[in-house]
Write a protein that holds these residues in place. Structure first.
Motif, short mmCIF file in Angstrom:
data_model
loop_
_atom_site.label_atom_id
_atom_site.label_comp_id
_atom_site.label_asym_id
_atom_site.label_seq_id
_atom_site.Cartn_x
_atom_site.Cartn_y
_atom_site.Cartn_z
N PRO A 66 -23.08 -66.49 42.60
CA PRO A 66 -23.80 -65.26 42.28
C PRO A 66 -23.12 -64.07 42.94
O PRO A 66 -22.44 -64.20 43.97
N PRO A 67 -23.27 -62.88 42.37
CA PRO A 67 -22.64 -61.71 42.95
C PRO A 67 -23.19 -61.41 44.34
O PRO A 67 -24.36 -61.65 44.62
N ARG A 68 -22.32 -60.89 45.18
CA ARG A 68 -22.74 -60.57 46.54
C ARG A 68 -23.63 -59.35 46.55
O ARG A 68 -23.49 -58.44 45.75
N ALA A 69 -24.55 -59.35 47.51
CA ALA A 69 -25.42 -58.20 47.68
C ALA A 69 -24.71 -57.20 48.58
O ALA A 69 -23.86 -57.55 49.39
N GLY A 70 -25.04 -55.94 48.46
CA GLY A 70 -24.44 -54.92 49.31
C GLY A 70 -23.37 -54.13 48.58
O GLY A 70 -23.02 -54.41 47.44
N LEU A 71 -22.86 -53.14 49.28
CA LEU A 71 -21.84 -52.26 48.69
C LEU A 71 -20.46 -52.87 48.84
O LEU A 71 -20.14 -53.50 49.84
N ARG A 72 -19.64 -52.66 47.87
CA ARG A 72 -18.25 -53.08 47.94
C ARG A 72 -17.49 -52.09 48.82
O ARG A 72 -17.88 -50.92 48.96
N TRP A 73 -16.39 -52.52 49.38
CA TRP A 73 -15.62 -51.69 50.32
C TRP A 73 -15.12 -50.41 49.66
O TRP A 73 -15.07 -49.36 50.29
N TYR A 74 -14.75 -50.44 48.38
CA TYR A 74 -14.19 -49.25 47.74
C TYR A 74 -15.25 -48.17 47.53
O TYR A 74 -14.92 -46.99 47.49
N TRP A 75 -16.53 -48.56 47.40
CA TRP A 75 -17.57 -47.54 47.27
C TRP A 75 -17.79 -46.84 48.61
O TRP A 75 -18.05 -45.64 48.66
N ILE A 76 -17.66 -47.58 49.69
CA ILE A 76 -17.81 -46.98 51.02
C ILE A 76 -16.66 -46.01 51.28
O ILE A 76 -16.86 -44.90 51.78
N VAL A 77 -15.44 -46.40 50.93
CA VAL A 77 -14.28 -45.52 51.10
C VAL A 77 -14.43 -44.28 50.23
O VAL A 77 -14.15 -43.16 50.68
N ALA A 78 -14.88 -44.45 48.99
CA ALA A 78 -15.05 -43.30 48.09
C ALA A 78 -16.11 -42.34 48.65
O ALA A 78 -15.91 -41.11 48.62
N ALA A 79 -17.21 -42.87 49.17
CA ALA A 79 -18.26 -42.02 49.74
C ALA A 79 -17.73 -41.27 50.97
O ALA A 79 -18.03 -40.09 51.17
#
Length: 94
Positions: A66-79
């Motif tokens: 199943p897909p992991r819960a939480g934000l992916r690393w690239y969304w954190i870098v983009a933010a």
């Protein structure tokens, strides 16, 4: 089978078919899609692999994770980059 004769029962849905009908009134099947003379034996003699007969809903078979819960690393870098750009923009125009 002649084109003018139709079977008494639809091979596709099991519905009754009137004489000389060109298609099943219930499901729309016709000679091209389901009234063939040899429906019962059309696939006799075909060697299928054993996997063709396995139940796809078998829980013992591996399923994708199943897909992991939480934000992916690239969304954190983009933010972080957008936040830094906003802060720099505010500091420059003051």
């Amino acid at each position: 089978m002649s084109e003018s004769a139709s079977p008494e029962e639809c091979a596709n849905c099991g519905g009754a078919i009137p004489r000389r009908a060109r298609a099943c009134p219930s499901c729309g099947a016709d000679e091209r899609t389901g009234w063939r003379d040899n429906d019962a034996t059309r696939y006799d003699g075909i060697d299928l692999p054993e996997s063709a007969f396995e139940d796809e809903s078998d829980p013992r078979q591996s399923s994708p994770a199943p897909p992991r819960a939480g934000l992916r690393w690239y969304w954190i870098v983009a933010a972080a980059l957008i936040g830094a750009a906003l802060i720099l923009g505010l500091v420059r125009f003051r």
